[in-house]
Design a protein around this motif. Structure first.
Motif, PDB file in Angstrom:
ATOM      1  N   ASN A 303       0.912  -1.150   0.033  1.00  0.00           N
ATOM      2  CA  ASN A 303       0.449   0.166   0.052  1.00  0.00           C
ATOM      3  C   ASN A 303       1.314   0.902  -0.404  1.00  0.00           C
ATOM      4  O   ASN A 303       1.596   1.288   0.557  1.00  0.00           O
ATOM      5  N   GLN A 304       0.743   1.503  -0.847  1.00  0.00           N
ATOM      6  CA  GLN A 304       1.115   3.821  -0.348  1.00  0.00           C
ATOM      7  C   GLN A 304       0.382   4.343  -0.125  1.00  0.00           C
ATOM      8  O   GLN A 304       0.078   4.875  -0.341  1.00  0.00           O
ATOM      9  N   GLY A 305       0.895   4.602   0.817  1.00  0.00           N
ATOM     10  CA  GLY A 305       0.634   6.141   1.267  1.00  0.00           C
ATOM     11  C   GLY A 305       1.139   7.733   0.419  1.00  0.00           C
ATOM     12  O   GLY A 305       2.171   7.750  -0.518  1.00  0.00           O
ATOM     13  N   ALA A 306       0.341   8.939   0.710  1.00  0.00           N
ATOM     14  CA  ALA A 306       0.337   9.687   0.114  1.00  0.00           C
ATOM     15  C   ALA A 306       0.818  11.251   0.122  1.00  0.00           C
ATOM     16  O   ALA A 306       1.522  12.265   0.320  1.00  0.00           O
ATOM     17  N   GLY A 307       2.194  10.710   1.486  1.00  0.00           N
ATOM     18  CA  GLY A 307       3.542  10.931   2.537  1.00  0.00           C
ATOM     19  C   GLY A 307       2.721  12.169   2.792  1.00  0.00           C
ATOM     20  O   GLY A 307       3.326  12.823   3.819  1.00  0.00           O
ATOM     21  N   ALA A 308       1.762  11.551   4.451  1.00  0.00           N
ATOM     22  CA  ALA A 308       1.653  12.609   5.131  1.00  0.00           C
ATOM     23  C   ALA A 308       1.881  11.696   6.603  1.00  0.00           C
ATOM     24  O   ALA A 308       1.879  10.804   6.771  1.00  0.00           O
ATOM     25  N   PHE A 309       2.339  12.642   6.974  1.00  0.00           N
ATOM     26  CA  PHE A 309       3.695  12.432   8.138  1.00  0.00           C
ATOM     27  C   PHE A 309       2.974  11.389   9.445  1.00  0.00           C
ATOM     28  O   PHE A 309       3.552  10.507   9.792  1.00  0.00           O
ATOM     29  N   VAL A 310       1.586  12.256   9.971  1.00  0.00           N
ATOM     30  CA  VAL A 310       1.100  11.418  10.973  1.00  0.00           C
ATOM     31  C   VAL A 310       0.927   9.625  10.431  1.00  0.00           C
ATOM     32  O   VAL A 310       0.656   9.076  11.445  1.00  0.00           O
ATOM     33  N   CYS A 311       0.803   9.331   9.333  1.00  0.00           N
ATOM     34  CA  CYS A 311       0.531   7.885   8.837  1.00  0.00           C
ATOM     35  C   CYS A 311       2.092   7.141   9.045  1.00  0.00           C
ATOM     36  O   CYS A 311       2.061   6.059   9.366  1.00  0.00           O
ATOM     37  N   ASN A 479       2.593  22.074  10.208  1.00  0.00           N
ATOM     38  CA  ASN A 479       2.028  21.617   8.449  1.00  0.00           C
ATOM     39  C   ASN A 479       1.767  19.713   8.440  1.00  0.00           C
ATOM     40  O   ASN A 479       0.300  20.195   7.777  1.00  0.00           O
ATOM     41  N   GLU A 480       2.456  19.369   9.001  1.00  0.00           N
ATOM     42  CA  GLU A 480       1.875  17.765   8.968  1.00  0.00           C
ATOM     43  C   GLU A 480       0.923  17.590  10.638  1.00  0.00           C
ATOM     44  O   GLU A 480       0.467  15.692  10.333  1.00  0.00           O
ATOM     45  N   SER A 481       0.366  18.246  10.648  1.00  0.00           N
ATOM     46  CA  SER A 481      -0.590  17.777  12.183  1.00  0.00           C
ATOM     47  C   SER A 481      -1.740  17.386  11.501  1.00  0.00           C
ATOM     48  O   SER A 481      -2.501  18.254  10.453  1.00  0.00           O
ATOM     49  N   THR A 492       0.610  23.122  19.047  1.00  0.00           N
ATOM     50  CA  THR A 492       1.941  23.417  17.765  1.00  0.00           C
ATOM     51  C   THR A 492       1.820  24.435  17.254  1.00  0.00           C
ATOM     52  O   THR A 492       2.949  25.856  16.777  1.00  0.00           O
ATOM     53  N   LYS A 493       0.500  25.198  16.478  1.00  0.00           N
ATOM     54  CA  LYS A 493       0.105  25.948  15.242  1.00  0.00           C
ATOM     55  C   LYS A 493       1.061  27.488  16.803  1.00  0.00           C
ATOM     56  O   LYS A 493       1.365  28.248  16.034  1.00  0.00           O
ATOM     57  N   ARG A 494       0.240  27.423  18.049  1.00  0.00           N
ATOM     58  CA  ARG A 494       1.076  29.232  18.717  1.00  0.00           C
ATOM     59  C   ARG A 494       2.708  28.532  18.698  1.00  0.00           C
ATOM     60  O   ARG A 494       2.928  29.765  19.097  1.00  0.00           O
ATOM     61  N   MET A 495       2.730  27.612  19.377  1.00  0.00           N
ATOM     62  CA  MET A 495       4.383  27.312  19.180  1.00  0.00           C
ATOM     63  C   MET A 495       4.936  28.335  18.272  1.00  0.00           C
ATOM     64  O   MET A 495       6.054  28.759  17.943  1.00  0.00           O
ATOM     65  N   LEU A 496       4.756  27.480  16.569  1.00  0.00           N
ATOM     66  CA  LEU A 496       5.568  27.817  16.178  1.00  0.00           C
ATOM     67  C   LEU A 496       5.268  29.751  15.767  1.00  0.00           C
ATOM     68  O   LEU A 496       6.468  30.198  14.807  1.00  0.00           O
TER      69      LEU A 496
END
Length: 624
Positions: A303-311, A479-481, A492-496
């Protein structure tokens, strides 16, 4: 080729080993992604064609019916990536670096026909020229077990995998071991998962084995999303049969009859070779309804993933395989109880499965003889950053960072000072010089706020801004959340936002305390392991490099001179001709001086707009 029994497999192993030994010489052209990008496929084809034209008996595929001659094959990544394309000559162990298409004729005439090395292609550094790759410092302290076939064997050959003891561990398991006994051997070996926190693989397998629900599944996590990491990719594209064998053994151990390999779609070469290897194994009777005539079943699907880090997180990965959006699930139930399609699932990463055949073949004690007491075996690392030699290495657990950075990788580039290492990717942490001699193992790293993770290792020198490093990784993580839980999505948005203000010169008192509070809250309350570790780069840099944050916020100064908004603009007196153009273009009159004499900039007045930099015709103004 259909292998109908384990006895048939062992007979083939002997025949293929004899065919391999009969080769007079082997020319192994690296077929890893890095070398392929450098033109190695054309180099391989050119060497092969020139040799045939010269009347050389060329063996491009191992054949028990026709032995001897010169073997010319594509190999997998040998780890020495920045010196590619690589060509290795066996049995002499000559290593040719940075080979071009123009070198092929010399390789054929001098090496294949003349049996002499092309010395100008040997690796050279400040310590001299090295003919045999085992003598190169990059390889001396490595112990390549999981990567043992990579660079040493034909990447496209099931026959050579069998010749090199491939699938013999599977045969031993089928002939001599029950599922419980396999689980016990893996447990006794104390193999810990190589993809993150180091959970014991044998314990996980045993838990799945004991589950009463069926069917059960085996899943390989090849979703390698860490920036700078390429260990799993190299294994999948370099030795796919080893991963298949490890997964079949896991299936037999836990009574699973089907497995999935989840691979990033950004790894097309790995996907291609893995699919081809699965089809070869299926045609040979190694996968399918009657594994090696044993009556046991096991098959695989890619199975190929679409590039999501969370996966890369287990429950998000299984959701993706099921056709759903890749998002983590609340635990319990755990994957071992209700994983893929709600059924008990063994989920390990690529490198973990790659260790299994060696453990079954050689025993738990042999595996435990390497590494440390609580972290036995080896670990593959992808080393990048400010070192003389980057690449893929495999070393015993417990090796120190100093040995990797200075002995294996040749030290810091351009004579700079070591500053830190970012280990474990976005989920890891930054460790300063004081930990150079700490053993690299799961527990030691955890004790200082870092983790091995999948094995990404980025070396940083004295010119690195640690605040910017934290901002870079937080930007990646944010970005990957996946957005499912509020702590990760909003925290993470506030920290960034805070980090971006700080590097822009707009940091304010209280930012450090707020970053700490947000980071600790996210670590405790986020839904999945990736969310819980999202703040690690910030928390670790605050712990060890707090003074850099304070300089950015209080002094409006970037000690490394990296953050453009905080970098001072200065005039080089040796280059300045005193033309006054900079002063005329300065909107706040921060520049003063006399004509035909060096001008100066008042840093207290300068607003760093850069107008002076662009107007200077002599390149005398630095910064901005």
């Amino acid at each position: 080729m259909k292998i109908t029994s384990t006895k048939n497999l062992r007979n083939l192993k002997s025949q293929y080993s004899e065919a391999l030994d009969s080769l007079e010489m082997r020319v192994l052209v690296c077929g890893g992604t890095g070398c392929v990008a450098g033109g190695s496929v054309k180099i391989y084809e050119k060497i092969r064609d020139l040799a045939k034209e010269a009347g050389v008996k060329v063996c491009v595929s191992l054949d028990v019916h026709e032995c001897g001659g010169i073997g010319i094959h594509e190999s997998a990544c040998h780890g020495f990536c920045e010196n590619g394309p690589i060509v290795i000559i066996k049995p002499q162990d000559w290593l040719y670096t940075k080979v071009t298409i123009d070198d092929c004729e010399d390789i054929v005439n001098e090496t294949i026909i003349g049996k002499r090395p092309v010395e100008r292609l040997f690796y050279t550094n400040v310590n001299g020229t090295f003919d045999k790759y085992h003598n190169i410092p990059f390889y001396e302290k490595q112990k390549r077990i999981s990567l043992g076939n990579c660079g040493e064997a034909d990447v496209n050959s099931l026959a050579e995998y069998i010749a090199r003891d491939g699938y013999i561990a599977l045969a031993n398991a089928l002939d001599n071991l029950s599922g419980d006994e396999i689980c016990k051997i893996v447990t006794d070996a104390e193999l810990r998962g190589r993809g993150g926190g180091g959970y014991p693989a044998g314990r996980k397998w045993t838990q799945v084995k004991r589950q009463p629900n069926f069917p059960k599944y085996v899943v390989c996590n090849g979703d390698e999303g860490d920036p700078g990491a390429f260990m799993d990719r190299s294994l999948l594209e370099g030795d796919p049969h080893r991963i298949i064998e490890g997964m079949i053994i896991a299936g037999i151990a836990v009574d699973a009859e089907f497995g999935y390999v989840y691979v990033r779609a950004e790894y097309p070469l790995a996907v291609e070779r893995l699919k081809r290897a699965i089809e070869e194994a299926r045609e040979a009777g190694i996968l399918g309804d009657d594994i090696l005539g044993s009556g046991k079943k096991f098959d695989l699907q890619v199975n190929q993933g679409a590039g999501a880090f969370v996966c890369g997180e287990g429950s998000a990965l299984t959701a993706s395989i099921e056709g759903e959006r890749g998002m983590p699930r609340v635990k319990p139930p755990r994957t071992v109880e209700a994983g893929l399609f709600g059924k008990p699932t063994v989920l390990n990463n690529v490198e973990t499965f790659a260790n299994v055949p060696n453990i079954i073949l050689n025993g738990a004690d042999a595996f435990k003889s390497i590494g440390t007491e609580k972290s036995p075996g080896t670990k593959a690392f992808a080393v990048t950053g400010n070192v003389e030699t980057t690449g893929l290495i495999e070393v015993p657990m417990g090796i120190t960072m100093r040995e990797i950075v200075f002995d294996i990788c040749g030290g810091i580039k351009n004579g700079k000072k070591f500053k830190a290492v970012q280990i474990g990717g976005p989920s890891g942490g930054c460790l300063p010089e004081q930990y150079l001699d700490m053993p690299l193992d799961f527990d030691s790293l955890a004790s200082v706020g870092a983790m091995i993770g999948s094995g990404g290792l980025v070396v940083l020198d004295e010119d690195t801004c640690m605040v910017e490093i934290a901002r870079f990784f937080m930007n990646f993580t944010q970005n990957e959340s996946c957005g499912k839980c509020i702590p990760c999505r909003e925290g993470t948005k506030r920290m960034l936002e805070i980090l971006e203000r700080i590097v822009a010169g707009e940091g304010r008192e209280g930012d450090i305390d707020l970053l700490l509070e947000l980071g600790e809250t996210i670590s405790v309350t986020a839904l999945c392991g990736l969310g819980k570790s999202a703040a690690n780069p910030v928390l670790s840099t605050l712990k060890y490099f707090r003074e850099e944050y304070e300089a950015h916020i209080r002094d409006k100064r970037c000690p490394a001179g990296v953050c453009k908004a905080l970098a001072p603009i200065t005039i080089d007196p040796e280059k300045c001709k005193g033309c006054s153009k900079c002063a005329k273009n300065c909107p706040v009159n921060a520049i003063s001086g006399k004509i035909k004499e060096p001008f100066v900039i008042d840093e207290n007045v300068c607003i760093k707009c850069g107008a002076c930099v662009s107007s200077c015709p002599f390149g005398a103004i630095i910064g901005g």
